[in-house]
Design a protein around this motif. Structure first.
Motif, PDB file in Angstrom:
ATOM      1  N   ALA A  40     -12.059 -67.818 -13.106  1.00 53.70           N
ATOM      2  CA  ALA A  40     -12.229 -66.515 -13.762  1.00 53.70           C
ATOM      3  C   ALA A  40     -11.446 -65.397 -13.075  1.00 53.70           C
ATOM      4  O   ALA A  40     -11.441 -64.271 -13.570  1.00 53.70           O
ATOM      5  CB  ALA A  40     -13.711 -66.156 -13.826  1.00 53.70           C
ATOM      6  N   ASP A  41     -10.798 -65.683 -11.951  1.00 49.25           N
ATOM      7  CA  ASP A  41      -9.975 -64.691 -11.236  1.00 49.25           C
ATOM      8  C   ASP A  41     -10.778 -63.571 -10.580  1.00 49.25           C
ATOM      9  O   ASP A  41     -10.262 -62.474 -10.400  1.00 49.25           O
ATOM     10  CB  ASP A  41      -8.951 -64.014 -12.153  1.00 49.25           C
ATOM     11  CG  ASP A  41      -7.791 -64.888 -12.515  1.00 49.25           C
ATOM     12  OD1 ASP A  41      -7.462 -65.792 -11.739  1.00 49.25           O
ATOM     13  OD2 ASP A  41      -7.212 -64.651 -13.594  1.00 49.25           O
ATOM     14  N   TYR A  42     -12.017 -63.813 -10.259  1.00 49.17           N
ATOM     15  CA  TYR A  42     -12.828 -62.790  -9.610  1.00 49.17           C
ATOM     16  C   TYR A  42     -13.220 -63.248  -8.211  1.00 49.17           C
ATOM     17  O   TYR A  42     -13.452 -64.432  -7.979  1.00 49.17           O
ATOM     18  CB  TYR A  42     -14.133 -62.538 -10.387  1.00 49.17           C
ATOM     19  CG  TYR A  42     -13.959 -61.761 -11.654  1.00 49.17           C
ATOM     20  CD1 TYR A  42     -13.953 -60.373 -11.643  1.00 49.17           C
ATOM     21  CD2 TYR A  42     -13.839 -62.408 -12.877  1.00 49.17           C
ATOM     22  CE1 TYR A  42     -13.815 -59.648 -12.817  1.00 49.17           C
ATOM     23  CE2 TYR A  42     -13.696 -61.693 -14.062  1.00 49.17           C
ATOM     24  CZ  TYR A  42     -13.689 -60.318 -14.019  1.00 49.17           C
ATOM     25  OH  TYR A  42     -13.552 -59.600 -15.181  1.00 49.17           O
ATOM     26  N   ALA A  43     -13.353 -62.284  -7.322  1.00 50.09           N
ATOM     27  CA  ALA A  43     -13.974 -62.546  -6.028  1.00 50.09           C
ATOM     28  C   ALA A  43     -15.487 -62.537  -6.238  1.00 50.09           C
ATOM     29  O   ALA A  43     -15.993 -61.861  -7.147  1.00 50.09           O
ATOM     30  CB  ALA A  43     -13.576 -61.473  -5.019  1.00 50.09           C
ATOM     31  N   GLU A  44     -16.182 -63.255  -5.402  1.00 48.23           N
ATOM     32  CA  GLU A  44     -17.641 -63.328  -5.533  1.00 48.23           C
ATOM     33  C   GLU A  44     -18.282 -61.941  -5.551  1.00 48.23           C
ATOM     34  O   GLU A  44     -19.155 -61.660  -6.378  1.00 48.23           O
ATOM     35  CB  GLU A  44     -18.217 -64.164  -4.387  1.00 48.23           C
ATOM     36  CG  GLU A  44     -19.718 -64.312  -4.444  1.00 48.23           C
ATOM     37  CD  GLU A  44     -20.270 -65.146  -3.302  1.00 48.23           C
ATOM     38  OE1 GLU A  44     -21.501 -65.352  -3.288  1.00 48.23           O
ATOM     39  OE2 GLU A  44     -19.495 -65.588  -2.427  1.00 48.23           O
ATOM     40  N   ASP A  45     -17.831 -61.052  -4.679  1.00 53.54           N
ATOM     41  CA  ASP A  45     -18.448 -59.721  -4.609  1.00 53.54           C
ATOM     42  C   ASP A  45     -18.142 -58.859  -5.842  1.00 53.54           C
ATOM     43  O   ASP A  45     -18.808 -57.853  -6.078  1.00 53.54           O
ATOM     44  CB  ASP A  45     -18.078 -58.993  -3.321  1.00 53.54           C
ATOM     45  CG  ASP A  45     -16.601 -58.679  -3.182  1.00 53.54           C
ATOM     46  OD1 ASP A  45     -15.786 -59.173  -3.987  1.00 53.54           O
ATOM     47  OD2 ASP A  45     -16.245 -57.940  -2.245  1.00 53.54           O
ATOM     48  N   GLU A  46     -17.160 -59.247  -6.643  1.00 49.23           N
ATOM     49  CA  GLU A  46     -16.893 -58.548  -7.898  1.00 49.23           C
ATOM     50  C   GLU A  46     -17.852 -58.999  -9.000  1.00 49.23           C
ATOM     51  O   GLU A  46     -17.964 -58.334 -10.033  1.00 49.23           O
ATOM     52  CB  GLU A  46     -15.467 -58.812  -8.373  1.00 49.23           C
ATOM     53  CG  GLU A  46     -14.386 -58.221  -7.520  1.00 49.23           C
ATOM     54  CD  GLU A  46     -13.011 -58.577  -8.053  1.00 49.23           C
ATOM     55  OE1 GLU A  46     -12.344 -57.665  -8.590  1.00 49.23           O
ATOM     56  OE2 GLU A  46     -12.608 -59.762  -7.942  1.00 49.23           O
ATOM     57  N   LEU A  47     -18.507 -60.134  -8.789  1.00 55.22           N
ATOM     58  CA  LEU A  47     -19.370 -60.720  -9.816  1.00 55.22           C
ATOM     59  C   LEU A  47     -20.856 -60.502  -9.548  1.00 55.22           C
ATOM     60  O   LEU A  47     -21.618 -60.255 -10.487  1.00 55.22           O
ATOM     61  CB  LEU A  47     -19.090 -62.217  -9.942  1.00 55.22           C
ATOM     62  CG  LEU A  47     -17.706 -62.572 -10.480  1.00 55.22           C
ATOM     63  CD1 LEU A  47     -17.407 -64.048 -10.280  1.00 55.22           C
ATOM     64  CD2 LEU A  47     -17.597 -62.188 -11.948  1.00 55.22           C
ATOM     65  N   ILE A  48     -21.272 -60.612  -8.302  1.00 57.34           N
ATOM     66  CA  ILE A  48     -22.695 -60.508  -7.982  1.00 57.34           C
ATOM     67  C   ILE A  48     -23.213 -59.129  -8.407  1.00 57.34           C
ATOM     68  O   ILE A  48     -22.633 -58.103  -8.076  1.00 57.34           O
ATOM     69  CB  ILE A  48     -22.948 -60.749  -6.472  1.00 57.34           C
ATOM     70  CG1 ILE A  48     -22.438 -62.143  -6.055  1.00 57.34           C
ATOM     71  CG2 ILE A  48     -24.434 -60.569  -6.126  1.00 57.34           C
ATOM     72  CD1 ILE A  48     -23.084 -63.316  -6.760  1.00 57.34           C
ATOM     73  N   GLY A  49     -24.301 -59.155  -9.173  1.00 54.71           N
ATOM     74  CA  GLY A  49     -24.905 -57.921  -9.668  1.00 54.71           C
ATOM     75  C   GLY A  49     -24.352 -57.434 -10.994  1.00 54.71           C
ATOM     76  O   GLY A  49     -24.921 -56.548 -11.625  1.00 54.71           O
ATOM     77  N   ARG A  50     -23.247 -58.015 -11.434  1.00 52.22           N
ATOM     78  CA  ARG A  50     -22.630 -57.612 -12.707  1.00 52.22           C
ATOM     79  C   ARG A  50     -23.236 -58.423 -13.855  1.00 52.22           C
ATOM     80  O   ARG A  50     -23.684 -59.546 -13.672  1.00 52.22           O
ATOM     81  CB  ARG A  50     -21.118 -57.874 -12.675  1.00 52.22           C
ATOM     82  CG  ARG A  50     -20.359 -57.104 -11.603  1.00 52.22           C
ATOM     83  CD  ARG A  50     -20.209 -55.611 -11.901  1.00 52.22           C
ATOM     84  NE  ARG A  50     -19.641 -55.295 -13.185  1.00 52.22           N
ATOM     85  CZ  ARG A  50     -18.343 -55.133 -13.430  1.00 52.22           C
ATOM     86  NH1 ARG A  50     -17.448 -55.276 -12.475  1.00 52.22           N
ATOM     87  NH2 ARG A  50     -17.933 -54.825 -14.637  1.00 52.22           N
ATOM     88  N   PRO A  51     -23.200 -57.888 -15.071  1.00 51.56           N
ATOM     89  CA  PRO A  51     -23.663 -58.660 -16.225  1.00 51.56           C
ATOM     90  C   PRO A  51     -22.776 -59.896 -16.420  1.00 51.56           C
ATOM     91  O   PRO A  51     -21.551 -59.818 -16.266  1.00 51.56           O
ATOM     92  CB  PRO A  51     -23.496 -57.705 -17.401  1.00 51.56           C
ATOM     93  CG  PRO A  51     -23.340 -56.351 -16.798  1.00 51.56           C
ATOM     94  CD  PRO A  51     -22.776 -56.544 -15.428  1.00 51.56           C
TER      95      PRO A  51
END
Length: 172
Positions: A40-51
């Motif tokens: 998905a091209d995201y770092a973990e910290d960009e995803l945690i807590g996001r919808p």
């Protein structure tokens, strides 16, 4: 492979790999595995807590998500073919297995999703159905009405085939 319908490049992953994520009851991401981040091209910290819908692709009918949430809120699992977007604008298809997660007292505390690479033959069947659902959703002035109409279309389509949703998904 670039497609006019799905801008960007299609991403694929090995059939022996599993994309994993967990969310809270509102669909906010609480866990992702490395494959999720990589594809998905995201770092973990960009995803945690996001919808979780941060990866929702516009070619994915909202009616499928309506069915998904209805099943999950009834404490039932669901299997569904899903097209997702990457951060860079590419896309990837998955066969998702989403289940509620329960605490010791049996209360749902979140959701767990394992996603596998889909078979091409299954996507050849699912794409036209999703295309029709999207057309139905786009015709409505009110989003909720469009979602209900696309769900109704899917229910009618399954009834004409003489199968329920789960039978259909497992048959393709």
């Amino acid at each position: 492979m670039t497609s006019g319908k799905y801008p960007g490049e299609e991403r694929v992953f090995d059939t022996d790999k599993i994309i994993v994520s967990k969310t809270d009851l509102k669909g906010r991401i609480t866990y992702v595995n490395r494959l999720f981040c990589s594809i998905a091209d995201y770092a973990e910290d960009e995803l945690i807590g996001r919808p979780h819908n941060i990866i929702r692709h516009p070619a994915m009918p909202r009616g499928v998500f309506e069915m998904l949430w209805t099943r999950l809120q009834a404490k039932k699992e669901i299997f569904a073919y899903v097209i997702n977007s990457t951060k860079s604008g590419d896309y990837y298809w998955v066969l998702a297995h989403v289940t509620p997660s329960f605490d010791q007292s049996g209360q749902a505390v979140g959701y767990h999703s394992n996603r596998r690479a889909p078979r091409k033959a299954a996507l050849d069947i699912i794409r036209p159905i999703y295309d029709e659902m999207l057309k139905i959703e786009a015709k409505s002035d009110r989003r909720k009405d469009g979602i209900q109409a696309s769900c109704h279309f899917l229910e009618q389509w399954l009834q004409e085939k003489g199968v329920n949703y789960d039978e259909f998904i497992f048959s393709i």
